[in-house]
Design an enzyme around this catalytic site. Structure first.
Site, mmCIF file in Angstrom:
data_model
loop_
_atom_site.group_PDB
_atom_site.id
_atom_site.type_symbol
_atom_site.label_atom_id
_atom_site.label_comp_id
_atom_site.label_asym_id
_atom_site.label_seq_id
_atom_site.Cartn_x
_atom_site.Cartn_y
_atom_site.Cartn_z
ATOM 1 N N GLU A 35 19.907 -32.664 -2.867
ATOM 2 C CA GLU A 35 19.724 -33.433 -1.639
ATOM 3 C C GLU A 35 19.402 -34.862 -2.081
ATOM 4 O OE1 GLU A 35 16.686 -31.968 0.977
ATOM 5 O OE2 GLU A 35 16.963 -33.657 2.332
ATOM 6 N N ARG A 261 12.589 -21.350 -10.935
ATOM 7 C CA ARG A 261 12.642 -22.788 -11.136
ATOM 8 C C ARG A 261 11.806 -23.164 -12.336
ATOM 9 N NH1 ARG A 261 12.510 -25.135 -6.230
ATOM 10 N NH2 ARG A 261 11.708 -27.126 -6.883
ATOM 11 N N LYS A 271 10.019 -33.505 -5.348
ATOM 12 C CA LYS A 271 10.459 -34.875 -5.087
ATOM 13 C C LYS A 271 9.514 -35.574 -4.112
ATOM 14 C CE LYS A 271 14.738 -33.492 -4.481
ATOM 15 N NZ LYS A 271 16.143 -33.461 -4.077
HETATM 16 P P1 ATP Z 1 12.290 -30.523 -4.855
HETATM 17 O O1 ATP Z 1 11.421 -29.386 -4.437
HETATM 18 O O2 ATP Z 1 11.920 -31.155 -6.148
HETATM 19 O O3 ATP Z 1 12.530 -31.513 -3.768
HETATM 20 P P2 ATP Z 1 14.749 -29.293 -4.225
HETATM 21 O O4 ATP Z 1 15.059 -27.890 -4.599
HETATM 22 O O5 ATP Z 1 14.468 -29.575 -2.808
HETATM 23 O O6 ATP Z 1 13.654 -29.830 -5.202
HETATM 24 P P3 ATP Z 1 17.416 -30.181 -4.360
HETATM 25 O O7 ATP Z 1 17.903 -31.568 -4.423
HETATM 26 O O8 ATP Z 1 17.658 -29.400 -3.138
HETATM 27 O O9 ATP Z 1 15.874 -30.266 -4.672
HETATM 28 O O10 ATP Z 1 17.885 -29.362 -5.636
HETATM 29 C C1 ATP Z 1 19.202 -29.316 -6.099
HETATM 30 C C2 ATP Z 1 19.360 -28.110 -6.962
HETATM 31 O O11 ATP Z 1 18.459 -28.165 -8.063
HETATM 32 C C3 ATP Z 1 19.059 -26.849 -6.203
HETATM 33 O O12 ATP Z 1 20.034 -25.884 -6.514
HETATM 34 C C4 ATP Z 1 17.705 -26.442 -6.693
HETATM 35 O O13 ATP Z 1 17.532 -25.057 -6.647
HETATM 36 C C5 ATP Z 1 17.700 -26.979 -8.122
HETATM 37 N N1 ATP Z 1 16.336 -27.270 -8.550
HETATM 38 C C6 ATP Z 1 15.455 -28.099 -7.958
HETATM 39 N N2 ATP Z 1 14.285 -28.075 -8.598
HETATM 40 C C7 ATP Z 1 14.417 -27.203 -9.627
HETATM 41 C C8 ATP Z 1 13.545 -26.733 -10.659
HETATM 42 N N3 ATP Z 1 12.297 -27.144 -10.775
HETATM 43 N N4 ATP Z 1 14.039 -25.838 -11.549
HETATM 44 C C9 ATP Z 1 15.317 -25.423 -11.452
HETATM 45 N N5 ATP Z 1 16.179 -25.813 -10.519
HETATM 46 C C10 ATP Z 1 15.745 -26.700 -9.602
HETATM 47 MG MG MG Z 2 16.110 -28.795 -1.421
#
Ligand code: ATP
Ligand code: MG
Length: 553
Positions: A35, A261, A271
């Site tokens: 995102e 994760r 984020k």
């Molecule tokens: P955050 O909680 O940091 O905002 P998010 O999952 O909302 O992370 P996205 O931009 O939606 O962030 O993530 C893009 C991809 O990266 C998704 O498939 C998500 O599952 C993966 N991802 C995000 N954070 C992690 C992590 N700590 N370890 C592994 N994969 C991750």
């Molecule tokens: Mg997300």
């Protein structure tokens, strides 16, 4: 079959191997779906290496898709930084960049299809009422009074939502599934909401936006994704993912598979929290070298290979855990130990005058850039006045101190053996100058008379060195799991950055390129900053895992 050497194995790759062997799929198609609401962090690197790594090893495809359904939180700058970071990590997406927002027309069509099938309805419960109707983990929910509105009426209401005839929050579109389901996500989840917001891709075309759970599965299916890999918190959402795809007219049925994760000690990975640090000025920006972002790690001196190696070492499982920072550091240390040229820098200088060396003489010595590999040589000016580290000199010391002691000898790295003859102090008792003699027979060899000189210290010419800013870093937080603290910003380490304004460097470092890494001998690994206009080096990592020692002490 592609080469299988050096390939990671994990439960996801096992599933893929099975799907290819059984003929369920002829090839793989994965995607990385960030995102655009912040910079990518090391957790995303795990997902990037997984998704793009599968495409590489199985000769499949991997899309980069911006999951952009939250216009208020997203920004085009993030769209750009994410692309740059994926490329810098060494990956490239197949085809054009994809945006969930480019499917808004289709998503709208599928929502209409659900309404027509009696599987979605416009609901006017307030958020508080909706929460009350939802029930709890132990109690079933209650049906919304709007659940049985006719198909015709729902179609008209949804059309009105789209045309901006309702206020934000006045109503939502919900899937009609099961208010008594043991999976909360199946209790008539919201699939569309009203937002009068400008979108970075679609402008002001839409005032209704689809929810993540509705968007993600359909985007995957539209792109022909075979394996939709996501993190464990989406385990329950998989029921909704499958429900949506089963109930709309779409061929492709991607399989969602969850993995744990990455959590890394002494930092935060959300984020939202990282954005707080940026917004509150607690770091310099998303690319501050203390941040766990890809841009921050890059500026700190991490290489793409070291981050890929880290992702390989942590592996892919379903177990949630917390990875030690030392594990990440070991990867960059191993890389730089092998690949970084050596150089000399003095961070806390004290002056030495070599009294038997001519005042106007400059002797150019040559020094190997690497102790074992052939990386060529550089020239070091040797002069009467030099700097060494203040802590490398003692007036008195026991035998364990293998550096310079008054009345004793030490070797200057890549140069001669010197002997400390006397010192000069200021009124406060601080040493201002150490007067030494040097043995001109000791360049690259031991003293002829068999004297043993054990210690070796680093140095730079006092008259021919250059000055630079050196930034020393420590953990950004004082506790292993700052996210667990009530106020995570209260656990910030106030000493995470120490600036040395006028470090003394050997002159060859003036030509260092941005992001080039060096081992400053005996000090650690450093990399030239990619932003500062004057010569600046960031400490990447120490020579040894000093944290492990602190922990045990
Ligand atoms: P955050 O909680 O940091 O905002 P998010 O999952 O909302 O992370 P996205 O931009 O939606 O962030 O993530 C893009 C991809 O990266 C998704 O498939 C998500 O599952 C993966 N991802 C995000 N954070 C992690 C992590 N700590 N370890 C592994 N994969 C991750
Ligand atoms: Mg997300």
């Amino acid at each position: 079959m592609a080469d299988t050497e050096n390939r990671p194995t994990n439960f996801i790759r096992n599933i893929i191997d099975g799907d290819l062997a059984s003929g369920k799929h002829a090839s793989t198609h994965t995607r990385f779906p960030p995102e655009p609401n912040g910079f990518l962090h090391i957790g995303h690197a795990k997902s990037i290496c997984l998704n793009f790594g599968i495409a590489q090893d199985y000769k499949g495809l991997c899309n980069l898709r911006f999951d952009d359904t939250n216009p208020e939180k997203e920004d085009i700058d993030y769209v750009h930084s994410i692309q740059e970071d994926v490329k810098w990590l060494g990956f490239d997406w197949d085809g054009e960049i994809c945006y969930s927002s480019s499917y808004f027309d289709k998503l709208y069509g599928y929502a209409v299809e659900l309404i027509e099938k009696g599987l979605a309805y416009v609901c006017f419960l307030s958020p508080e009422q909706a929460r009350e109707y939802r029930g709890t983990l132990t109690e079933p929910g209650k049906n919304s009074p709007h659940r049985d509105t006719s198909v015709e009426e729902n179609l008209a209401l949804f059309e009105k939502m789209k045309n901006g005839e309702f206020k934000e929050g006045e109503c939502v579109l919900r899937a009609k599934i099961d208010m008594a389901s043991s999976f909360m996500v199946l209790r008539d989840p919201i699939i569309y909401r009203i937002r009068f917001a400008h979108h970075h891709q679609t402008g002001d075309k839409w005032c209704i936006y689809p929810m993540y759970d509705f968007t993600h599965c359909i985007s995957d299916a539209l792109e022909g994704i075979t394996h939709s890999l996501c993190t464990l918190e989406f385990q329950d959402n998989r029921r909704l993912y499958d429900w949506v795809l089963e109930n709309i007219s779409i061929e492709c049925k991607p399989q969602q598979i969850e993995f744990s994760r990455l959590n890394l000690e002494y930092t935060v990975m959300s984020k939202r929290k990282l954005n707080d640090l940026v917004e509150n000025g607690q770091v310099e920006g998303w690319d501050d070298p203390r941040m766990p972002t890809i841009a921050g790690l890059r500026r700190r001196g991490y290489t793409p290979a070291s981050i890929r190696e880290f992702c390989k070492r942590i592996g892919i499982t379903k177990q949630d855990n917390m990875v030690e920072m030392g594990m990440l550091e070991a990867c960059i240390r191993d890389d730089l130990n092998e690949n970084a040229p050596r150089a000399m820098a003095v961070l806390d200088p004290v002056k030495i005058v070599i009294e038997n060396f001519d005042a106007d003489k400059v002797e150019m010595l040559s020094a190997p850039n690497h102790p074992t590999l052939d990386m060529g040589e550089r020239e070091l000016p040797f002069t009467r006045e030099i700097f060494i580290e203040r802590e490398d000199f003692r007036v008195e010391a026991n035998k364990k101190f293998k550096r310079l002691v008054l009345g004793k000898e030490v070797r200057l790295r890549n140069a001669y053996v010197i002997k400390a003859e006397r010192i000069e102090e200021d009124d406060a008792g601080n040493i201002t100058t150490i007067f030494c003699s040097y043995d001109d027979e000791t360049l690259g060899k031991n003293p002829a008379d068999g004297r043993k000189v054990k210690g070796v210290i680093h140095w730079v010419s006092a008259t021919h060195c250059i000055e630079a800013e050196v930034r020393q870093y420590d953990r950004l937080f004082n506790v292993p799991n700052p996210a667990a603290a009530e106020d995570f910003t209260a656990t910030l380490n106030p000493e995470s950055l120490v600036i040395i304004a006028n470090a003394k460097l050997e002159p060859s470092l003036a030509n260092a390129e941005a992001e080039q890494g060096f081992q400053f001998e005996r000090l650690g690994y450093y990399s030239r900053d990619n932003k500062a206009e004057t010569l600046t080096f960031n400490q990447t990592v120490g020579l040894r895992d000093s944290w492990a020692k602190i922990e045990k002490a």
